[in-house]
Design an enzyme around this catalytic site. Structure first.
Site, mmCIF file in Angstrom:
data_model
loop_
_atom_site.group_PDB
_atom_site.id
_atom_site.type_symbol
_atom_site.label_atom_id
_atom_site.label_comp_id
_atom_site.label_asym_id
_atom_site.label_seq_id
_atom_site.Cartn_x
_atom_site.Cartn_y
_atom_site.Cartn_z
ATOM 1 N N ARG A 38 0.823 -1.213 0.000
ATOM 2 C CA ARG A 38 0.000 0.000 0.000
ATOM 3 C C ARG A 38 0.853 1.257 0.000
ATOM 4 O O ARG A 38 0.428 2.298 -0.486
ATOM 5 C CB ARG A 38 -0.921 -0.010 1.222
ATOM 6 C CG ARG A 38 -2.060 -1.011 1.135
ATOM 7 C CD ARG A 38 -2.880 -1.071 2.398
ATOM 8 N NE ARG A 38 -2.097 -1.552 3.527
ATOM 9 C CZ ARG A 38 -2.585 -1.714 4.757
ATOM 10 N NH1 ARG A 38 -3.851 -1.420 5.001
ATOM 11 N NH2 ARG A 38 -1.822 -2.170 5.726
ATOM 12 N N SER A 141 2.127 -19.432 9.213
ATOM 13 C CA SER A 141 2.702 -19.147 10.527
ATOM 14 C C SER A 141 2.593 -20.389 11.384
ATOM 15 O O SER A 141 1.714 -21.232 11.167
ATOM 16 C CB SER A 141 1.939 -17.994 11.194
ATOM 17 O OG SER A 141 2.305 -17.847 12.555
ATOM 18 N N TYR A 154 -6.501 -14.505 14.619
ATOM 19 C CA TYR A 154 -5.254 -14.516 13.848
ATOM 20 C C TYR A 154 -4.831 -15.957 13.576
ATOM 21 O O TYR A 154 -4.485 -16.305 12.434
ATOM 22 C CB TYR A 154 -4.138 -13.780 14.591
ATOM 23 C CG TYR A 154 -2.808 -13.912 13.889
ATOM 24 C CD1 TYR A 154 -2.579 -13.263 12.680
ATOM 25 C CD2 TYR A 154 -1.796 -14.716 14.409
ATOM 26 C CE1 TYR A 154 -1.372 -13.413 12.009
ATOM 27 C CE2 TYR A 154 -0.591 -14.871 13.744
ATOM 28 C CZ TYR A 154 -0.384 -14.210 12.545
ATOM 29 O OH TYR A 154 0.810 -14.371 11.877
ATOM 30 N N VAL A 187 9.510 -14.090 14.169
ATOM 31 C CA VAL A 187 10.384 -13.344 13.258
ATOM 32 C C VAL A 187 10.347 -11.884 13.689
ATOM 33 O O VAL A 187 9.261 -11.311 13.848
ATOM 34 C CB VAL A 187 9.914 -13.435 11.794
ATOM 35 C CG1 VAL A 187 10.943 -12.797 10.872
ATOM 36 C CG2 VAL A 187 9.628 -14.865 11.388
#
Length: 254
Positions: A38, A141, A154, A187
């Protein structure tokens, strides 16, 4: 190992973190890069840093399906035959019990982590099939494997990424198009800054007392996946720091 010299690689979420690291390692490997994010200014900074002549920038919100469709349809001819799609764009918002969750946070995670991935993949895969080559890499993930407290939605989106990758691989059976899911643990990126809406102190605590993965570590694994011989498909990679064993088990030195 196969060469990706001059292959066209589209990377979403390319303005920072794992996406920017992918841009660096794929540029070094000689690929032509379509960098999507974006933030136009950040994309321009990455492109300038790379000093790589074959870079095409797209300031695009992957959650906007009509914008994704029109942008991909308008890609200049030299850039339209995408060889590798790296669905990296994703985020987490908040860390709340389900019953205290924020609806807008849920929608933002679902829109970015799932819908964005679905839109890009849906519009790009048919071209890969018709050209008889292609590779999709979805960034999942460890949260998609190990649910953790307050991570409910999530974790659900990342579990869905894993299932979508499996289903896509099954639907592409009989074509040369490969699918990989790369699922990292901790990470150190802007991830926690975004999750905690700019609370730097809270974000730092996530990584305190241990050595997390770096974006470059994950980018190296992605490069490994796409450079295997064409008869080899690395379907899923689960990687964590040595100091991590599951979503809630960490070896922190205090």
């Amino acid at each position: 190992m196969i060469s990706i010299q001059d292959q066209i690689v589209l990377i979403t979420g390319a303005s920072s973190g794992i996406g920017a690291a992918c841009a660096r390692v794929f540029a070094q490997a000689g690929a032509k890069l379509i960098l999507v994010a974006r933030r136009q200014e950040r994309l321009e900074q990455i492109a300038e840093e790379l000093g790589h002549s074959s870079v095409h920038l797209l300031a695009l919100d992957v959650c906007d399906r009509s914008a994704v469709e029109s942008t991909l349809e308008k890609l200049p001819e030299p850039w339209s035959a995408i060889d590798i799609l790296i669905n990296n764009a994703g985020l987490s918002r908040g860390l709340n019990k389900f019953q205290e969750g924020d609806f807008q946070d849920w929608e933002e995670m679902i829109d970015t982590n799932l819908k964005g991935l679905l839109y890009l993949t849906r519009y790009i895969v048919p071209g890969m099939i018709s050209r008889g080559k292609g590779h999709i890499v979805n960034l999942g993930s460890t949260a998609g494997h190990y649910t953790y407290p307050n991570g409910n939605v999530y974790c659900a989106t990342k579990a869905a990424v894993r299932v979508i990758s499996e289903g896509l691989k099954q639907d592409l059976l009989g074509t040369p198009v490969r699918v990989s899911s790369v699922d990292p643990g901790l990470v150190e990126t802007e991830f926690s800054q975004v999750r905690f809406r700019g609370d730097g102190d809270r974000a730092k605590k996530v990584y305190q007392g241990l050595t997390p993965l770096t974006p470059a570590d994950v980018a190296d694994v992605i490069l490994f996946c796409v450079t295997r011989p064409l008869h080899v498909n690395v379907s899923e990679v689960l990687l964590m720091p040595t100091d991590q064993a599951g979503s809630m088990l960490f070896n922190r030195q205090t």
